[in-house]
Design an enzyme around this catalytic site. Structure first.
Site, mmCIF file in Angstrom:
data_model
loop_
_atom_site.group_PDB
_atom_site.id
_atom_site.type_symbol
_atom_site.label_atom_id
_atom_site.label_comp_id
_atom_site.label_asym_id
_atom_site.label_seq_id
_atom_site.Cartn_x
_atom_site.Cartn_y
_atom_site.Cartn_z
ATOM 1 C CG ASP A 35 -1.995 -1.047 1.137
ATOM 2 O OD1 ASP A 35 -2.009 -1.763 0.110
ATOM 3 O OD2 ASP A 35 -2.802 -1.161 2.073
ATOM 4 C CB SER A 84 -35.261 -7.343 -19.152
ATOM 5 O OG SER A 84 -36.542 -7.400 -19.696
ATOM 6 C CG LEU A 85 -31.624 -11.972 -19.758
ATOM 7 C CD1 LEU A 85 -30.663 -12.530 -18.731
ATOM 8 C CD2 LEU A 85 -31.317 -12.543 -21.134
ATOM 9 C CD GLU A 115 -22.947 -14.825 -18.500
ATOM 10 O OE1 GLU A 115 -22.120 -15.290 -19.296
ATOM 11 O OE2 GLU A 115 -23.302 -13.634 -18.479
ATOM 12 C CE LYS A 117 -31.709 -12.139 -14.313
ATOM 13 N NZ LYS A 117 -31.904 -11.100 -13.306
ATOM 14 C CG ASP A 119 -30.527 -9.411 -7.059
ATOM 15 O OD1 ASP A 119 -31.063 -8.680 -7.915
ATOM 16 O OD2 ASP A 119 -31.084 -9.773 -6.018
ATOM 17 C CE1 TYR A 227 -25.085 -8.021 -19.017
ATOM 18 C CE2 TYR A 227 -24.487 -8.360 -16.717
ATOM 19 C CZ TYR A 227 -25.299 -7.784 -17.680
ATOM 20 O OH TYR A 227 -26.324 -6.974 -17.288
ATOM 21 C CE LYS A 315 -35.091 -13.524 -11.844
ATOM 22 N NZ LYS A 315 -36.008 -12.867 -11.023
ATOM 23 C CB CYS A 409 -71.464 -10.252 -7.908
ATOM 24 S SG CYS A 409 -70.217 -9.001 -8.214
ATOM 25 C CB CYS A 412 -73.355 -5.929 -9.127
ATOM 26 S SG CYS A 412 -73.353 -7.612 -9.753
ATOM 27 C CB CYS A 427 -70.073 -11.256 -11.501
ATOM 28 S SG CYS A 427 -71.295 -9.958 -11.739
ATOM 29 C CB CYS A 432 -70.915 -6.192 -12.326
ATOM 30 S SG CYS A 432 -69.902 -6.269 -10.844
HETATM 31 S S1 IVH Z 1 -27.315 -10.671 -20.266
HETATM 32 C C1 IVH Z 1 -31.084 -8.864 -22.200
HETATM 33 N N1 IVH Z 1 -26.036 -11.646 -18.234
HETATM 34 O O1 IVH Z 1 -30.384 -9.338 -15.642
HETATM 35 C C2 IVH Z 1 -29.774 -8.228 -22.081
HETATM 36 N N2 IVH Z 1 -27.774 -10.087 -17.788
HETATM 37 O O2 IVH Z 1 -33.361 -9.226 -17.227
HETATM 38 C C3 IVH Z 1 -28.700 -9.209 -21.834
HETATM 39 N N3 IVH Z 1 -28.081 -9.576 -15.424
HETATM 40 O O3 IVH Z 1 -31.038 -6.352 -17.251
HETATM 41 C C4 IVH Z 1 -28.465 -9.396 -20.427
HETATM 42 N N4 IVH Z 1 -26.471 -10.875 -14.674
HETATM 43 O O4 IVH Z 1 -29.103 -6.365 -15.685
HETATM 44 C C5 IVH Z 1 -27.011 -10.812 -18.625
HETATM 45 N N5 IVH Z 1 -24.766 -12.569 -16.547
HETATM 46 C C6 IVH Z 1 -25.746 -11.752 -16.931
HETATM 47 C C7 IVH Z 1 -26.499 -10.994 -16.018
HETATM 48 C C8 IVH Z 1 -27.526 -10.179 -16.486
HETATM 49 C C9 IVH Z 1 -27.435 -10.013 -14.351
HETATM 50 C C10 IVH Z 1 -29.217 -8.637 -15.398
HETATM 51 C C11 IVH Z 1 -29.151 -7.533 -16.401
HETATM 52 C C12 IVH Z 1 -30.448 -7.599 -17.161
HETATM 53 C C13 IVH Z 1 -31.261 -8.533 -16.345
HETATM 54 C C14 IVH Z 1 -32.053 -9.440 -17.248
#
Ligand code: IVH
Length: 667
Positions: A35, A84-85, A115, A117, A119, A227, A315, A409, A412, A427, A432
């Site tokens: 450091d 989003s996925l 990989e 996901k 949070d 990613y 999930k 109901c 109504c 109903c 209603c």
């Molecule tokens: S790929 C659809 N890989 O999960 C765009 N997403 O609903 C491709 N997330 O908004 C996303 N880990 O914020 C990808 N290894 C991962 C992830 C990841 C978290 C999030 C991301 C996205 C949401 C999917």
């Protein structure tokens, strides 16, 4: 001159050394210097920059905490939308995802990558000429907030990229998160300062990125994993794994747990394995992501409006939480369905407080044998409404009474019916007030006509005062009617009428969605709007015509026919039309094209675009895609390995063409 040159060289060298050691420390977690040595490098750089401010650059390691507090965040449009996925919750659903992928890529090997996901909070970083230019949050997917100054404070995120790999422009996406250990420390600190603790690491990360003062963000233990490379910078990269490696080489932190799965079964196995293994991580993951490895295949799979077809989230099963049912009430929906709802003693589950859970129907209540006063286990999966999973029978005290659906109901008072063989009690009184209100609320909702200011309370008042009986009446409202309602000022009345006026110009698909036809959601409404020029033509289509359209099956077709056949609905539609609500789609306005008015059938594999895209292009040109060949078919487009539809077309003497010819026509 020479001295200045030396100075410049030393500054550059110091910056590179500091970046190198930042990376060893924050990304690779293998520090090479002490450091003290690191601080000495930094002190020297700070000194030189102070003496020669003209040498300061925004990506200098001294500038990580440089920005002044911001007033608010600038909105930035994403060059490529941040989707989003889709979520899955079981191995079966993952297998179904794989089946869908392979249907679109017939006879090709498909490899997956699995990989974690993370949070956290998704973020998109753009680098220009090797330097971090802007960092944007996901926002609504189309535009987000410029949080560059805050992102710069995260030591593991490179603010400049190594020269030899530098590309003129590149965008990477990933997730900013807070490790659990850092979260605990932060909360302890907050509690001793008498500040409210954060609920979970995700909220803490999101809250930190939204702080106005980058100096404060610098004190928050944030990390990130990347990613995805978007657009440029991914050239010469053929697979997702190679993209990950490329990012790693450029100094981006990437998850160490990204692995290849040669087939879906291996992917499923990995997902299940991680439900347990995740407990060993110092950060929260709420599932796994399964992605098609080949970027070329990803591109061919494409995306829907909401999510990519090449990837899916798995999930982890939610942990069940216990609480007590304090009441069971019955709600009446816009279709007249009676839904029993458990009123719960408020309890915290996966990030929020829950006080109600749906019990679906009488059968479900009997299956669970849930009664008022029972202790129950509830679960929240993703965004959906929490679910009662089971009753903890050992906790039952006394003999609480069984719940029975009411015979009338609750809204109504009319008798309700449960047709034999069906699970739902309904109903059937179309007037209603709950149904009337529900239909109007749906019509005005965000995904449909988006009439802002027309919330539940106002709808209830309008209905109970007899001012509206269906959505057609909304457009006949006059300012004095609205101002006369309790708690309604002149200003809000005016706003509401202006909103209603504006809603008349919504696209035809949204109008169709707003009508509340059973089984016609946003997607089906869009298909209908692309298949018919306007309401007149739709109203005169037969059930068979409707069922012929791709994506519309017999159940939807019957439901549309029955809706349009009702005189009550026809009356409401007439009111909309007379008020000037848009009843024409793009088709109804377009100039003539070679495909206008033609019924087209697709057969075999199309290689240039996905079926979906081709169907949309045909609709755009005024044609209609149908799923089966009949005497009404005008044209059959023959792809690779066509099936029986081709033979039938030849037999009926229907015009055929190949994909290339169709593309030419579409041009
Ligand atoms: S790929 C659809 N890989 O999960 C765009 N997403 O609903 C491709 N997330 O908004 C996303 N880990 O914020 C990808 N290894 C991962 C992830 C990841 C978290 C999030 C991301 C996205 C949401 C999917």
């Amino acid at each position: 001159m020479g001295a200045k040159k030396n100075l410049r060289a030393r500054v550059t060298e110091l910056r590179e050394l500091i970046r190198l050691h930042d990376r060893k420390y924050y990304v690779d977690h293998v520090p090479e210097i002490s450091d003290g040595e690191y601080d000495a490098l930094m002190a020297e750089l700070v000194g030189l920059e102070r003496e020669h401010p003209e040498l300061v650059t925004p990506d200098s390691p001294t500038q990580r905490v440089g920005g002044a507090p911001t007033e608010g965040f600038r909105t930035v449009e994403h060059a490529v939308p941040m989707l989003s996925l889709d979520n899955t919750y079981s191995p079966e659903e993952l297998l179904a995802f794989d089946a869908g992928v392979r249907k679109r890529l017939p006879d090709e090997p498909v490899e997956y990558v699995v990989e974690p996901k993370l949070d956290g909070v998704s973020i998109s970083l753009r680098y220009v000429n090797g330097r971090l230019d802007v960092a944007v949050t996901r926002g609504d997917g189309t535009r987000g907030d410029d949080v560059t100054a805050n992102i710069r404070t995260i030591r593991s995120i490179p603010t400049s990229l190594p020269g030899r790999l530098g590309v003129t422009e590149m965008e990477v996406r990933g997730e900013v998160f807070m490790p659990r250990s850092g979260f605990e420390r932060l909360n302890r600190r907050r509690e001793s300062n008498e500040e409210p603790p954060f609920v979970n690491p995700r909220n803490a990360a999101a809250g930190s990125l939204k702080l106005r003062d980058p100096g404060e963000v610098a004190g928050r233990p944030l990390e990130a994993f990347f990613y995805q490379i978007v657009g440029g910078g991914a050239s010469r990269v053929a697979t997702h794994l190679e993209a990950i490696e490329r990012m790693r080489a450029m100094g981006f932190p990437v998850s160490p747990d990204i692995t290849l799965a040669p087939h879906v079964e291996a992917a499923v196995e990995k997902c299940l394995e991680w439900d347990d293994k995740r407990r060993g991580l110092d950060y929260d993951i709420d599932g796994m992501v399964v992605k098609v490895n080949s970027l070329e295949q990803q591109e061919r799979l494409g995306s829907t409006a909401k999510s990519p077809r090449w990837g899916i989230a798995y999930k982890f099963p939610a942990e069940a939480v216990r609480t007590v049912v304090s009441d069971i009430v019955v709600q009446v929906g816009r279709t007249g369905k009676l839904t029993p709802v458990a009123v719960l003693e408020p309890v915290f589950v996966s990030g929020s407080t829950v006080s109600r859970a749906t019990l679906h129907n009488q059968d479900e209540i009997e299956r669970l044998d849930v009664r008022v006063g029972d202790t129950v286990a509830i679960e929240k999966r993703g965004e959906v409404i929490p679910k009662v999973v089971e009753v903890v029978k050992s906790r039952r005290r006394g003999r609480p009474r069984r719940f029975r659906m009411p015979a009338t109901c609750p809204a109504c008072g009319e008798p309700v019916v449960r047709p034999s063989g069906e699970v739902d009690t309904r109903c059937e009184n179309v007037s209603c007030p709950e149904q009337v209100g529900g239909r109007i609320r749906h019509f005005a909702s965000r995904g449909a006509m988006d009439v802002r200011g027309l919330g539940s309370a106002l709808v209830r008042q309008l209905v109970s005062e007899g001012l509206v009986g269906d959505y057609g009446d909304l457009y006949a409202l006059k300012a004095p009617d609205v101002t006369a309602l309790p708690r309604m000022g002149e200003r809000s009345a005016e706003n509401l009428l202006a909103e209603l006026e504006e809603s008349k110009r919504r696209p035809f698909a949204r109008v169709l969605h707003g009508l509340g036809i059973r089984h016609v959601g946003a997607r089906v409404a869009q298909v209908l709007a692309q298949s018919f020029p306007g309401m007149r033509e739709l109203a005169s289509a037969s059930e068979g015509d409707l069922a012929d359209i791709e994506e519309i099956g017999p159940v939807i077709a019957a439901s549309i026919r029955s809706f349009l056949g009702s005189s009550r609905n026809a009356k409401a539609l007439r009111k909309l039309e007379e008020a000037g609500v848009n009843m024409r789609g793009d088709l109804g306005r377009r100039r003539k094209t070679a495909l206008a008015g033609l019924t087209v059938v697709l057969t075999g594999t199309l290689v240039r675009r996905t079926r979906h895209e081709v169907a949309a292009a045909i609709a755009e040109a005024g044609g209609r895609v149908s799923s089966s060949v009949s005497s009404k078919t005008d044209l059959v487009v023959v792809g690779k390995d066509p099936g029986s539809k081709h033979t039938k077309a030849l037999k009926l003497g229907i015009r055929t063409m190949n994909e290339a010819e169709l593309e030419r026509l579409l041009e």
